[in-house]
Design a protein around this motif. Structure first.
Motif, PDB file in Angstrom:
ATOM      1  N   SER A  35       2.502  -6.169  -6.345  1.00 22.67           N
ATOM      2  CA  SER A  35       1.662  -4.988  -6.260  1.00 22.67           C
ATOM      3  C   SER A  35       0.921  -4.769  -7.574  1.00 22.67           C
ATOM      4  O   SER A  35       1.320  -5.242  -8.624  1.00 22.67           O
ATOM      5  N   VAL A  36      -0.177  -4.049  -7.435  1.00 20.53           N
ATOM      6  CA  VAL A  36      -0.993  -3.695  -8.588  1.00 20.53           C
ATOM      7  C   VAL A  36      -0.380  -2.437  -9.185  1.00 20.53           C
ATOM      8  O   VAL A  36       0.318  -1.702  -8.490  1.00 20.53           O
ATOM      9  N   PRO A  37      -0.629  -2.155 -10.447  1.00 26.38           N
ATOM     10  CA  PRO A  37      -0.152  -0.883 -10.999  1.00 26.38           C
ATOM     11  C   PRO A  37      -0.565   0.259 -10.074  1.00 26.38           C
ATOM     12  O   PRO A  37      -1.697   0.298  -9.612  1.00 26.38           O
ATOM     13  N   LYS A  38       0.362   1.183  -9.825  1.00 31.21           N
ATOM     14  CA  LYS A  38       0.091   2.256  -8.864  1.00 31.21           C
ATOM     15  C   LYS A  38      -0.090   3.588  -9.574  1.00 31.21           C
ATOM     16  O   LYS A  38       0.531   3.842 -10.586  1.00 31.21           O
ATOM     17  N   LEU A  39      -0.920   4.447  -9.014  1.00 35.53           N
ATOM     18  CA  LEU A  39      -1.000   5.826  -9.484  1.00 35.53           C
ATOM     19  C   LEU A  39       0.002   6.596  -8.651  1.00 35.53           C
ATOM     20  O   LEU A  39      -0.239   6.900  -7.493  1.00 35.53           O
ATOM     21  N   GLU A  40       1.153   6.871  -9.243  1.00 36.92           N
ATOM     22  CA  GLU A  40       2.191   7.557  -8.484  1.00 36.92           C
ATOM     23  C   GLU A  40       2.116   9.023  -8.838  1.00 36.92           C
ATOM     24  O   GLU A  40       2.225   9.379  -9.996  1.00 36.92           O
ATOM     25  N   VAL A  41       1.937   9.879  -7.881  1.00 36.59           N
ATOM     26  CA  VAL A  41       1.740  11.282  -8.208  1.00 36.59           C
ATOM     27  C   VAL A  41       3.022  12.066  -7.959  1.00 36.59           C
ATOM     28  O   VAL A  41       3.623  11.966  -6.897  1.00 36.59           O
ATOM     29  N   LEU A  42       3.452  12.807  -8.949  1.00 38.72           N
ATOM     30  CA  LEU A  42       4.643  13.645  -8.772  1.00 38.72           C
ATOM     31  C   LEU A  42       4.275  14.842  -7.917  1.00 38.72           C
ATOM     32  O   LEU A  42       3.112  15.107  -7.677  1.00 38.72           O
ATOM     33  N   ASP A  43       5.276  15.591  -7.507  1.00 35.68           N
ATOM     34  CA  ASP A  43       4.924  16.747  -6.683  1.00 35.68           C
ATOM     35  C   ASP A  43       4.122  17.740  -7.516  1.00 35.68           C
ATOM     36  O   ASP A  43       4.235  17.823  -8.724  1.00 35.68           O
ATOM     37  N   ASP A  56       0.804  -1.223   0.000  1.00 31.79           N
ATOM     38  CA  ASP A  56       0.000   0.000   0.000  1.00 31.79           C
ATOM     39  C   ASP A  56       0.839   1.277   0.000  1.00 31.79           C
ATOM     40  O   ASP A  56       0.373   2.321  -0.441  1.00 31.79           O
ATOM     41  N   THR A  57       2.068   1.188   0.511  1.00 27.25           N
ATOM     42  CA  THR A  57       2.846   2.423   0.658  1.00 27.25           C
ATOM     43  C   THR A  57       3.495   2.809  -0.661  1.00 27.25           C
ATOM     44  O   THR A  57       4.192   2.000  -1.260  1.00 27.25           O
ATOM     45  N   PRO A  58       3.273   4.047  -1.140  1.00 30.42           N
ATOM     46  CA  PRO A  58       3.911   4.462  -2.393  1.00 30.42           C
ATOM     47  C   PRO A  58       5.435   4.492  -2.219  1.00 30.42           C
ATOM     48  O   PRO A  58       5.923   4.753  -1.111  1.00 30.42           O
ATOM     49  N   PRO A  59       6.183   4.228  -3.298  1.00 33.19           N
ATOM     50  CA  PRO A  59       7.641   4.140  -3.220  1.00 33.19           C
ATOM     51  C   PRO A  59       8.298   5.356  -2.569  1.00 33.19           C
ATOM     52  O   PRO A  59       9.319   5.221  -1.913  1.00 33.19           O
TER      53      PRO A  59
END
Length: 686
Positions: free
Chosen positions: A243-251, A125-128
């Motif tokens: 993990s499932v594909p994640k929505l990683e949000v940039l700053d 669950d924790t984003p990278p």
């Protein structure tokens, strides 16, 4: 004369056709120009809606911090598994605890399983950007240590029970038998006190597990244990941490930069994506061509299968935890090829077959010295060897003289086997599941049991093809209320209905041949990650993994189109229903086609209310054809135009009420819909 007339007529028809084409061409050019003109403003509008994804990301970050603080304040005596000192203190206290009563061990076991589950959830669950590599390795090591400790304690409890076996003699056979179970484990223990050949087989009534021993064992001082853990602590760790594909949000700074020249960028992205076709591209470009790191690479390799040796662990995780976007795509493909070269067909490929229904540890044990009752005293000889395995087959015998052991296992009611499962044994030396050494398998469908013979005592799992429910036959996502929706996936053997409400989802039903099954997991509100774990554990997998495209005939789509479609579908899911269209297969790799209908009531969508839309990530259009048309055509619906976003395309035909609903939809609801669409990948796996 007639041929002259025919010639003239043909000329006229040709001229009319060319004129019609010219007008159509002109019209198209006008529409394209109009689309280009308003592109900038449409993308800006979409961009402000997309801020909801950022809000969801922030909310989840805050929620994680809050949960940690709550745990700290609660002082309930349970350790925080992320704090090394706490988890180590917890483990050493339990190691030193001499109480080996089986009930107590099972109760404590439940607490240990909860700690393991928390750590696995955090890894997924924790984003990278919120977890360091050191923490990742620490959590993995804690999981493995907790698993080992739990199994040691189960062994201690087994030994404790066997020392007093003669106190629990069975009146019929004079041998000891016991079944002890809770929701996590089932112990079946039999002790051969009388050593009579006629009692060489036994069926445990409560569980319907049983065995038939070779004569040599039936006259020996042995015990048999079938320990069924309803979880799998045997397979390598990565299997449960994919993990499932994640929505990683940039700053937000990068997200708010609007740049005119960036409209062309996505083509570069698409080119990159095509070179590495298995998964949507690393950094997708956002609606207006800026980079938003929607990282859709599954990071399943990052969970190293940590071996006990520390040095090796460090080395392995260093290599494996490079975020996949850093690696060169081609280099990555090569390493994937290397991993694949499994030559021995007896080794189970865990990308293709997965254990379902837990693990059966089947052991033959030395019977320890028994308790003697002398007047008021109970005496027992203490040997400092712990639980000892009985050597079978004995080392000195030639292969021909060792008869097999026959085992019957009743299949668990809490999981679905859609086909006869594959039986495999764990090979500790090679750290893999193998299918050799097991023979004469018979599968009783009516009784739900499986009988087989094995040459030695093994740890056994029943495996199922991870992809037998793919590709899906159909899917539908429709709103059912404010921030509520229903996602239905019609898979090969089962129809799965998932309700979505706010930031939670619920498995509302799993139907097989019109009958509802798995009632023990339906009706509970959980997170999308938990839902995925629960369904996979129950044997119903509708979540493609990183390598699934190798095992399923996939309807390949450009990542740009697929990911943006899921994003924009999620953004409008509070007011529009979406569903599978057969034309998605015909539309080519660059674009996706699906059915859409504005939907503001809670009932189901009527057939005539659906329209077809096509989208390639940068251009949306409404199609003239219907689901029942003869052939596929990209011709536009009369009086419709192109738009740069799916949202604006739908807006052309939507009521004000629908658009208001879209604008006020909760960011958590949108995020859950998006997570589920990304996890099931309905546009490529149907």
């Amino acid at each position: 004369q007639s041929s002259e007339e025919a010639r003239l007529q043909a000329q006229q028809e040709e001229a009319a056709r060319l004129e019609k084409e010219r007008i159509e061409q002109e019209q198209m050019e006008k529409l394209e120009a109009k689309d280009q003109e308003r592109r900038e403003s449409e993308l800006a509008e979409l961009h402000s809606l997309e801020q909801k994804f950022l809000a969801a990301q922030q909310w989840k970050t805050d929620y994680r911090a809050h949960a940690k603080w709550e745990h700290y304040l609660s002082c309930d005596g349970s350790p925080d598994p992320t704090v090394l000192q706490e988890i180590n203190a917890f483990m050493s206290l339990w190691r030193e605890d001499q109480n080996e009563d089986i009930q107590l061990v099972m109760e404590k076991g439940e607490q240990v399983l909860n700690l393991i589950q928390k750590l696995q959830f955090l890894l997924l669950d924790t984003p990278p950007n919120e977890i360091t590599e050191k923490e990742t390795v620490q959590y993995q090591e804690s999981i493995l240590e907790l698993q080992n400790l739990l199994h040691q304690k189960y062994n201690g409890a087994t030994e404790h029970m066997l020392k007093a076996a003669n106190m629990h003699e069975d009146s019929d056979t004079g041998n000891m038998q016991a079944v002890i179970k809770d929701k996590n484990v089932t112990f079946c223990i039999w002790a051969n006190l009388k050593k009579k050949v006629r009692f060489k087989n036994h069926m445990f009534c409560d569980t319907q597990h049983g065995f038939d021993l070779p004569k040599s064992l039936a006259v020996s001082s042995v015990a048999v244990r079938i320990l069924h853990t309803h979880y799998d602590h045997v397979s390598p760790l990565w299997l449960h941490c994919q993990s499932v594909p994640k929505l990683e949000v940039l700053d937000s700074k990068e997200l708010t930069q609007h740049s005119k020249g960036s409209v062309e960028e996505p083509e570069e992205e698409e080119k990159k994506a095509r070179e590495e076709p298995d998964m949507p591209a690393e950094e997708e470009t956002c609606s207006d061509g800026r980079k938003s790191a929607i990282s859709v690479k599954e990071n399943s390799n990052s969970i190293a299968d940590i071996n006990e040796t520390g040095a090796e662990t460090e080395k392995k995780s260093e290599i494996l935890d490079i975020p996949s976007q850093v690696q060169d795509p081609l280099m990555q493909e090569e390493t994937n090829e290397k991993e694949e070269a499994v030559t021995d067909e007896n080794i189970v490929d865990l990308q293709q077959f997965v254990p379902v229904g837990g693990v059966y540890h089947i052991d033959v044990l030395q019977l320890p010295p028994q308790v003697k009752q002398i007047k008021d005293w109970r005496m027992v000889e203490v040997l400092d060897v712990g639980l000892e395995a009985y050597p079978y087959p004995p080392e000195e015998t030639e292969d021909a003289t060792r008869p097999p052991v026959r085992i019957t296992l009743r299949l668990s009611d809490n999981v679905m086997y859609f086909k006869d499962p594959v039986i495999a044994r764990w090979d500790p030396a090679g750290q893999q599941w193998r299918t050799d050494g097991i023979s004469n398998i018979t599968y009783e469908t009516q009784e739900g049991s499986i009988t087989f013979e094995m040459g030695a005592f093994y740890t056994i799992a029943l495996l199922q093809d991870a992809h037998l429910n793919m590709p899906y036959q159909a899917w539908e996502l429709r709103p059912t209320g404010m921030d509520e929706a229903l996602l239905t996936v019609t898979a090969v053997f089962a129809t799965i209905q998932i309700q979505i409400k706010g930031n939670r989802c619920m498995l509302s039903s799993v139907a097989v041949e019109e009958k509802d099954v798995l009632s023990h997991v339906t009706g509970k509100w959980i997170s999308p990650l938990d839902l995925r774990a629960v369904l996979k554990k129950a044997g119903v997998n509708i979540f493609p993994g990183e390598y699934s495209h190798k095992y399923v005939s996939v309807n390949k789509k450009a990542p740009l189109a697929e990911v943006r479609a899921y994003q924009q579908m999620a953004l409008v899911a509070s007011a529009f229903a979406f569903a599978w269209s057969k034309w998605n297969l015909e539309a080519g790799q660059e674009q996706v086609v699906f059915k859409v209908s504005e939907h503001l009531k809670a009932d189901s969508v009527r057939g005539k209310d659906w329209s077809l839309y096509m989208f390639n990530g940068q251009k949306a259009q409404k199609l003239k054809i219907t689901e029942t048309s003869e052939a596929f055509s990209e011709e536009l619906e009369e009086g419709s135009e192109f738009h740069s976003t799916l949202y604006h395309m739908l807006k052309d035909f939507a009521s004000k009420e629908a658009i208001d609903k879209v604008e006020t939809a909760s960011f958590l609801f949108i995020d859950v819909v998006y997570q589920l669409l990304l996890a099931t990948r309905v546009l490529t796996y149907s």
